[in-house]
Design an enzyme around this catalytic site. Structure first.
Site, PDB file in Angstrom:
ATOM      1  CG  ASN A 155      -0.751   5.450  -1.528  1.00  0.00           C
ATOM      2  OD1 ASN A 155       0.787   5.770  -1.038  1.00  0.00           O
ATOM      3  ND2 ASN A 155      -1.347   3.653  -0.790  1.00  0.00           N
ATOM      4  CE  LYS A 201      -0.615   2.508  -4.335  1.00  0.00           C
ATOM      5  NZ  LYS A 201      -1.446   1.578  -5.083  1.00  0.00           N
ATOM      6  CG  HIS A 253      -1.573   0.128   0.546  1.00  0.00           C
ATOM      7  ND1 HIS A 253      -1.794  -0.842  -0.193  1.00  0.00           N
ATOM      8  CD2 HIS A 253      -2.573   0.753  -0.123  1.00  0.00           C
ATOM      9  CE1 HIS A 253      -2.081   0.011  -1.114  1.00  0.00           C
ATOM     10  NE2 HIS A 253      -2.596   0.482  -0.682  1.00  0.00           N
ATOM     11  CD  GLU A 259      -0.279  -1.575  -3.087  1.00  0.00           C
ATOM     12  OE1 GLU A 259       1.322  -0.188  -2.882  1.00  0.00           O
ATOM     13  OE2 GLU A 259      -0.549  -1.145  -3.931  1.00  0.00           O
ATOM     14  CD  GLU A 269      -6.595   1.504  -0.577  1.00  0.00           C
ATOM     15  OE1 GLU A 269      -6.443   2.551  -1.835  1.00  0.00           O
ATOM     16  OE2 GLU A 269      -5.929   0.938  -0.582  1.00  0.00           O
ATOM     17  N   GLY A 297      -4.908  -0.580  -8.948  1.00  0.00           N
ATOM     18  CA  GLY A 297      -3.760  -0.687  -9.729  1.00  0.00           C
ATOM     19  C   GLY A 297      -4.508  -0.952 -11.305  1.00  0.00           C
ATOM     20  CB  SER A 317      -8.802   1.685 -10.544  1.00  0.00           C
ATOM     21  OG  SER A 317      -7.487   0.758 -10.637  1.00  0.00           O
ATOM     22  N   GLY A 348      -4.330   5.843  -5.557  1.00  0.00           N
ATOM     23  CA  GLY A 348      -3.270   6.080  -5.988  1.00  0.00           C
ATOM     24  C   GLY A 348      -2.609   5.968  -7.446  1.00  0.00           C
ATOM     25  N   GLY A 349      -2.003   5.533  -9.086  1.00  0.00           N
ATOM     26  CA  GLY A 349      -1.812   6.015  -9.826  1.00  0.00           C
ATOM     27  C   GLY A 349      -2.596   7.316 -10.073  1.00  0.00           C
TER      28      GLY A 349
HETATM   29  P1  13P Z   1      -4.949   2.896  -7.360  1.00  0.00           P
HETATM   30  O1  13P Z   1      -5.396   4.149  -7.801  1.00  0.00           O
HETATM   31  O2  13P Z   1      -3.813   2.997  -8.673  1.00  0.00           O
HETATM   32  O3  13P Z   1      -5.547   1.857  -7.916  1.00  0.00           O
HETATM   33  O4  13P Z   1      -4.087   1.926  -6.455  1.00  0.00           O
HETATM   34  C1  13P Z   1      -5.545   2.588  -5.271  1.00  0.00           C
HETATM   35  C2  13P Z   1      -4.083   2.298  -3.895  1.00  0.00           C
HETATM   36  O5  13P Z   1      -4.109   1.342  -3.932  1.00  0.00           O
HETATM   37  C3  13P Z   1      -4.411   3.880  -3.247  1.00  0.00           C
HETATM   38  O6  13P Z   1      -4.077   3.374  -2.018  1.00  0.00           O
END
Ligand code: 13P
Length: 253
Positions: A9, A11, A97, A99, A169, A175, A215, A236-237
């Site tokens: 993802n 983002k 998601h 967010e 999640e 994050g 994470s 994500g990251g």
């Molecule tokens: P991180 O892997 O950066 O923690 O993000 C997870 C996420 O929100 C994937 O959709």
């Protein structure tokens, strides 16, 4: 075996050029995905067509949208519909998601509408659920996530629910560098599967991939994915770094 999935993802990150380079680096890596393994890239809308053409000739690589609108079409300036995604050959879409739930006030009922629109167009929703820190601290996370599934998914028929990917999640792990422990992830994934089994039966529950997100890194993916009910990750990251995401794909069961 159930599908095992490494989903990136991205983002709201990367320029178009950076996105192309990242995809090239990952697709050029020496990864042999087995029949039951998949890698999915959830990229920003403007990169979907490019990304789709990049993965077109690759076995078991797919592209996802990060969101879709909950109405079919109409006067919703700036929004992207499921029909639009379908018309450019997108087969997957992240729905709900945390967010978007937080910053765009998405409710379980709206997410049910998104899921319905996706399934009408044979787009597989990657449905996100997960609890905030205060719910985890109160120890009521199981009820919280079960409610998210019930309100957004449990109107589906048994045939329809088989076309869903779930991503658990925990918001406190996104994050933050704070990953759920392998035991915590396995416990809640197992619980989610039992909730699905209670409604649709064990055979169907056993077919649905449940990904862990929050994470996930190159260094912890293998241990997390080794758990019997953790079918890969939504990342994500670490998905923005080619070498890291390559390791995460390789960590799939
Ligand atoms: P991180 O892997 O950066 O923690 O993000 C997870 C996420 O929100 C994937 O959709």
């Amino acid at each position: 075996m159930r599908k095992q999935i490494a989903a990136a993802n991205w983002k709201m990150n990367l320029s178009y050029q950076e996105a192309e380079t990242l995809l090239d680096e990952i697709l050029e890596a020496d990864i042999r995905l087995e029949f039951h393994q998949m890698a999915i890239f959830a990229v920003p809308f403007p990169y979907l067509i490019m990304s789709r053409s990049e993965v077109e000739d690759e076995m078991n690589y797919e592209v996802a949208a990060q969101n879709c609108h909950h109405k079919k079409s109409g006067a919703y300036t700036g929004e992207v519909s499921v029909d639009m995604l379908h018309s450019i050959g997108v087969n997957y879409c992240i729905v709900g998601h945390s967010e978007r739930r937080e910053y765009n006030a998405e409710t379980n009922a709206m997410l049910a509408d998104k899921v319905n629109l996706c399934l009408e167009k044979a787009i597989t929703p990657i449905f996100c659920c997960g609890e905030p820190l205060e719910i985890r601290e109160a120890g009521t996370q199981n009820n919280f996530v079960a409610q998210q599934l019930k309100e957004s998914l449990f109107h589906l028929s048994a045939v329809e629910i088989k076309n869903i990917i779930i991503a658990y999640e925990p918001i406190w792990a996104i994050g933050t560098g704070k990953t759920a422990s392998t035991a915590q992830a396995q416990e809640i994934h197992h619980y989610l599967r039992s909730v699905i089994a209670g409604k649709y039966g064990a055979d169907i529950a056993n077919e649905i991939p449940i990904l862990y997100g929050g994470s996930v890194k190159a260094g912890n993916a293998k241990e997390l994915f080794a758990s019997p009910d953790v079918d890969g990750g939504l990342v994500g990251g670490a998905s923005l770094i080619a070498d890291d995401f390559i390791e995460i794909i390789k960590a799939l069961k």
